[in-house]
Design a protein around this motif. Sequence first.
Motif, PDB file in Angstrom:
ATOM      1  N   PHE A  84       1.855  -4.841  -6.354  1.00 38.86           N
ATOM      2  CA  PHE A  84       0.779  -5.556  -6.676  1.00 38.86           C
ATOM      3  C   PHE A  84       0.910  -7.029  -6.443  1.00 38.86           C
ATOM      4  O   PHE A  84       1.756  -7.637  -6.730  1.00 38.86           O
ATOM      5  CB  PHE A  84       0.672  -5.531  -8.310  1.00 38.86           C
ATOM      6  N   ILE A  85      -0.262  -7.697  -5.815  1.00 37.00           N
ATOM      7  CA  ILE A  85      -0.459  -9.144  -5.608  1.00 37.00           C
ATOM      8  C   ILE A  85      -1.494  -9.723  -6.467  1.00 37.00           C
ATOM      9  O   ILE A  85      -2.675  -9.156  -6.446  1.00 37.00           O
ATOM     10  CB  ILE A  85      -0.516  -9.388  -4.233  1.00 37.00           C
ATOM     11  N   ASN A  86      -1.186 -10.633  -7.298  1.00 34.57           N
ATOM     12  CA  ASN A  86      -2.488 -11.209  -8.192  1.00 34.57           C
ATOM     13  C   ASN A  86      -3.425 -12.119  -7.207  1.00 34.57           C
ATOM     14  O   ASN A  86      -3.038 -12.288  -6.199  1.00 34.57           O
ATOM     15  CB  ASN A  86      -1.711 -12.199  -9.121  1.00 34.57           C
ATOM     16  N   THR A 105      -2.943   1.130 -16.306  1.00 35.16           N
ATOM     17  CA  THR A 105      -1.459   1.504 -16.152  1.00 35.16           C
ATOM     18  C   THR A 105      -0.815   0.194 -15.914  1.00 35.16           C
ATOM     19  O   THR A 105       0.230  -0.055 -16.521  1.00 35.16           O
ATOM     20  CB  THR A 105      -1.267   2.562 -14.892  1.00 35.16           C
ATOM     21  N   ILE A 106      -1.240  -0.689 -15.123  1.00 32.10           N
ATOM     22  CA  ILE A 106      -0.473  -1.777 -14.590  1.00 32.10           C
ATOM     23  C   ILE A 106      -0.616  -2.891 -15.688  1.00 32.10           C
ATOM     24  O   ILE A 106       0.488  -3.710 -15.969  1.00 32.10           O
ATOM     25  CB  ILE A 106      -1.182  -2.330 -13.198  1.00 32.10           C
ATOM     26  N   ASN A 123       8.053   3.718 -12.745  1.00 30.46           N
ATOM     27  CA  ASN A 123       6.849   3.176 -11.777  1.00 30.46           C
ATOM     28  C   ASN A 123       6.074   4.503 -11.401  1.00 30.46           C
ATOM     29  O   ASN A 123       5.038   4.266 -10.685  1.00 30.46           O
ATOM     30  CB  ASN A 123       7.546   2.778 -10.667  1.00 30.46           C
ATOM     31  N   ARG A 124       6.577   5.709 -11.461  1.00 29.81           N
ATOM     32  CA  ARG A 124       6.058   6.880 -10.946  1.00 29.81           C
ATOM     33  C   ARG A 124       4.558   7.265 -11.275  1.00 29.81           C
ATOM     34  O   ARG A 124       3.863   7.514 -10.539  1.00 29.81           O
ATOM     35  CB  ARG A 124       6.778   8.178 -10.913  1.00 29.81           C
ATOM     36  N   PRO A 125       4.292   6.995 -12.735  1.00 30.67           N
ATOM     37  CA  PRO A 125       2.816   7.335 -12.975  1.00 30.67           C
ATOM     38  C   PRO A 125       1.846   6.327 -11.982  1.00 30.67           C
ATOM     39  O   PRO A 125       1.087   7.038 -11.643  1.00 30.67           O
ATOM     40  CB  PRO A 125       2.721   7.036 -14.367  1.00 30.67           C
TER      41      PRO A 125
END
Length: 299
Positions: A81-83, A176-177, A142-144
């Motif tokens: 993920f990149i903000n 989720t994140i 991290n899998r979900p």
Amino acid sequence: MRDKKIEVDATLREIPAYTLGEVPIFRWEHRLDDFQNGELNRHWHSEFLFGLVTEGTLDYYYSPISSRTSRATLEKGDGVFINSGVLHGCRQVTGGTRLFTFGMTPTFFSPPVFGKLYQNIIVPVTHCPVRGAFFPGAIPENRPLLRLLAQFEKLSPRQEDYELHTFELVCRIWRTILKQVDWKAPAGTAAMPRQGQLVALSEMVKFIQDHYQDPISVDDIAKAAKISRRECFRCFKELRGESPTVFLTQYRLSIAATQLATTGLPISAIAEGCGFESSGYFSRLFKARYGKTPREFRK
């Protein structure tokens, strides 16, 4: 290998193309073999970015590049993920590597459709110092998230319910994140906010483009953005990977190369007009950059 590159402006900003009709989300499948040196060159954009390695292995990084936590080797099934507004890039380790990415602007969640959610779940992320996060598949937690990214990768824009399915998945991914990432400031976070750096860099680059013919200094460049000399060096180093003096010199040389190729001006006049103190100094720098003297380049 091919010579494909991500198109960026002088501040390394990319403006992604949206080609999927009414859904304000871009999605790309990057075959890194198609890119020069198997690399997605450094760039940034205002959109949030999610990535999933679908084949091979790559080295991924984001700004500040010097930080140990902002680099990782990602394998098939790993995510990133990149903000918004963060400089990033990657290079494949093994041939045939593929990276699926998608992104959307922070205003994707803006009112009136999402009401106060924008203030509650987007503004805190865009204003926090966390610039990115890696999600190795080897870590069970991290899998979900990775399963959701994989579902989105398999989703076809040709499906009849593509738009509704897209909105559903993006909301699940964002929920989720938000739980997955610690949005507090990590140790060693730069004092200046990310968006402030981007604005400052843009103002300094514009100043250089407007005044490259003049004998300008680093202090002059910093003054254009109303920041200190130290912060000027920090902005260029973190966002462009080079010093302001190197950027100024390279910009002057690029203008000189264009004039050599398109005009009949004497080399001495081009050197002076591009801000170099002497023709000899200009020629040495030009050959170091292009591998030819100005005269050889013109021929």
